[in-house]
Write a protein that holds these residues in place. Sequence first.
Motif, mmCIF file in Angstrom:
data_model
loop_
_atom_site.group_PDB
_atom_site.id
_atom_site.type_symbol
_atom_site.label_atom_id
_atom_site.label_comp_id
_atom_site.label_asym_id
_atom_site.label_seq_id
_atom_site.Cartn_x
_atom_site.Cartn_y
_atom_site.Cartn_z
ATOM 1 N N ASP A 523 22.055 -22.322 -8.710
ATOM 2 C CA ASP A 523 22.664 -23.332 -9.698
ATOM 3 C C ASP A 523 21.776 -23.792 -10.694
ATOM 4 O OD1 ASP A 523 25.324 -22.710 -8.583
ATOM 5 O OD2 ASP A 523 24.943 -24.568 -7.019
ATOM 6 N N LYS A 524 20.489 -23.466 -10.483
ATOM 7 C CA LYS A 524 19.202 -23.800 -11.168
ATOM 8 C C LYS A 524 18.661 -23.059 -12.118
ATOM 9 C CE LYS A 524 18.250 -26.742 -7.067
ATOM 10 N NZ LYS A 524 17.243 -27.189 -6.055
ATOM 11 N N ILE A 525 18.299 -21.834 -11.716
ATOM 12 C CA ILE A 525 17.714 -20.921 -12.422
ATOM 13 C C ILE A 525 18.084 -19.543 -12.276
ATOM 14 C CG2 ILE A 525 15.824 -20.493 -10.810
ATOM 15 C CD1 ILE A 525 13.924 -20.403 -13.126
ATOM 16 N N GLN A 526 18.123 -18.662 -13.186
ATOM 17 C CA GLN A 526 18.620 -17.211 -13.377
ATOM 18 C C GLN A 526 17.591 -16.416 -12.423
ATOM 19 O OE1 GLN A 526 19.997 -15.645 -16.672
ATOM 20 N NE2 GLN A 526 20.356 -13.598 -16.135
ATOM 21 N N LEU A 527 18.047 -15.696 -11.572
ATOM 22 C CA LEU A 527 17.094 -14.990 -10.680
ATOM 23 C C LEU A 527 17.287 -13.388 -10.975
ATOM 24 C CD1 LEU A 527 14.964 -14.658 -8.419
ATOM 25 C CD2 LEU A 527 16.897 -14.574 -6.990
ATOM 26 N N ILE A 528 16.156 -12.739 -11.524
ATOM 27 C CA ILE A 528 16.223 -11.508 -11.635
ATOM 28 C C ILE A 528 15.220 -10.535 -10.746
ATOM 29 C CG2 ILE A 528 15.706 -9.826 -13.668
ATOM 30 C CD1 ILE A 528 16.538 -11.925 -15.681
ATOM 31 N N ILE A 529 15.793 -9.614 -10.382
ATOM 32 C CA ILE A 529 14.878 -8.537 -9.554
ATOM 33 C C ILE A 529 14.915 -7.354 -10.397
ATOM 34 C CG2 ILE A 529 14.647 -7.808 -7.436
ATOM 35 C CD1 ILE A 529 16.259 -9.863 -6.102
#
Length: 710
Positions: A523-529
């Motif tokens: 809910d805080k930051i968009q995680l991209i792998i």
Amino acid sequence: MSAVVNHSSSNEPKADVKASPSSETSSSTHFIYTNVSKEINSHNIFFNTKNSPGYASDSSPVSPTSSGLVPFTPRGDEVAAPIVNLVNIHESSRKYVVIVAIDFGTAFSGYAFCFVRDPGNIHVMRRWEGGDPGINNQKTPSCLLLDPNGSFHSFGYAARDYFHDLESQEAKKWMYFDKFKMTLYNNLDITKDTTILAVNGKEVSAMKVFALSLKFFREHALQELNDQSTVTLKNEDIRWVITVPAIWRESAKQFMRQAAYQAGLASSSDAEQLLIALEPEAASIHCRRLRKIELTDESPKTKLLSVIFPEDIAEIPERLKPATELHDGTKYMVVDCGGGTVDITVHAMDSEKGCLQEVYKASGGPYGSVSVDLQFEKLLDSIFGAEFISHYKTKRPAGWVDFMLAFESRKRSATPFKDNALNVSIPFSLFDYYRKNKNQTVESAIRRFDDKNVRWSSEGMMRLTPEGMFKLFKPTLENIVQVLDDILQSPALSGSGVDYMFLVGGFAESPVLQKYLRDTYKDKIQLIIPQGTSLCVLKGAVLFGLDPTIVRIRRPKVTYGVGVLNKFVDGKHDPKKRVIGKDGQAWVTDVFDPFVKSGQAIAQGEIVTRSYTPAKASQKQIVVNIYASDSETCRYITDKGVRRCGTLNIDLSQLDPNDLVKYSKNSADGVKKRRELQLTMQFGETEIRVSAVDVLTKTVVKADINFLSN
């Protein structure tokens, strides 16, 4: 050590930092407080801060012809074919034929390359001798094996497998090194004489271990290149790039450079042939060029980070387009989770110039996958006894390596999405050694430990429940989150925030780590792998080799400076530091005069200048102590946390004494000319650079910073 004068209007010396020759700065003059080696001079050195004339632009070298060179044919997904050519090639790279980047990791290492005339195609080496069946071996283990005489035998899978097959008594004679890169992080006082322990307990020069490892990559890369080229490539045709963690101290970076020189990659006379790339920075360079099909979006949104494409982007297939365009100031974090460290950088995109700016100093810690191994070792200490495990490592080194390889396999298999237990194979040598030394069985030791998450398996293995495995991960995961929270909550980022978080590195492939970070920051930051997380650093390092200027602003991790004398001011300075000069003037000693401060924005090409005057005209060398601190506000070199990190050395031996006499004659007004040495330092690159000019004779003199002198 108390010579004193200060002609500046201010009471504190000011570092002269400037972005261009036209920058205006105030000048100050005072004595430096330093320890000059006894064989040189026991007096203080005159110190003056002045504006620098700046740098003249380098001449553009002629690009070599590439006729006869055949680029590799892509195999499978090895080469991501470029849609449009977005790779800028810096003039300094055009004189080389090939860029070869070595990602020297704690657990695994590899190299990649591209031809300068074909910068869109990056080739990753895969043809390693040996390898684990069923695994795409794009890297090889960072293992070195020396024979009983201390000579190089093998590296990588070949070293691991050969050592594994040695008889127990024979293995004691061989020197096997595994995960030795952490020596350069853990050792606060690295010198050229630093040693590393082999698994059999024998000490070997760390410089030798690293140099032999890099020599292996040099020879392997040259062989691979020449096997697939129609002309013979030589070492001078290659610009080398070596990756290091951004959180490393300058001494560790300098150590790697010296090891590379010994390995034959480059030489001090042609230092530009070798570049040191910062691992998260390299990953950032790679990530900003990714397409939709190369990203795994770990959030409900579909906004992905990419570069700005040309106006004809509509002609590109949808799956190859970026989902959104970056705009000026867009911030993203790269979390490089490797074998030894977690290395974090935060960059902002300058879309107009197509470059990157570091907006927060490099952060991280020793929280890579190896820290999970250390938790497993602590578990073994609890079960079998720390003294026994320590002896077993030394007396049965091959068995210990087998045991940790078995755990590595289970660690990679760990996932929060399955509830089955994981069996860790126990080597026979452990059964035998425990029975002989403890007169007990391994089974009885595990049962006596009486932990529901650690059980004895009927197949003769150690059985870890999912909860038991997670407990080994948990301290590492909590440390990573703590570092991330500190960054995200820092004043520098709390206002504008970070838009994206890229998770890269070999440890980033762990489902346990991925889920933990996804749950923490959903809910805080968009995680991209990105796909192929373990290769992001490697591919980005090649791009950095093509254009070392792509990151235009960096922020030093620590504050660097020197100790000086200054006029004493009541109420401002520590009375204990007060000294009286021969003229009755009160002075304060040990004042910390910073060159640059921790977290300060330093543009590439920005310089700091200092001027020194030798105490004697015949002086052949000047040596100045350099101090470092994590604090931005330290006042004295004796403050807590301030440490001597190296020496600044100016060699005057090449100057002609006759020239000094000629140029030092009195000026027209009868005032004797003062000899001045102007020192220029650059802090905006991955390594600190220094140069010096004798102002009187306009002669360039040799100058360097030695971080390996402690």
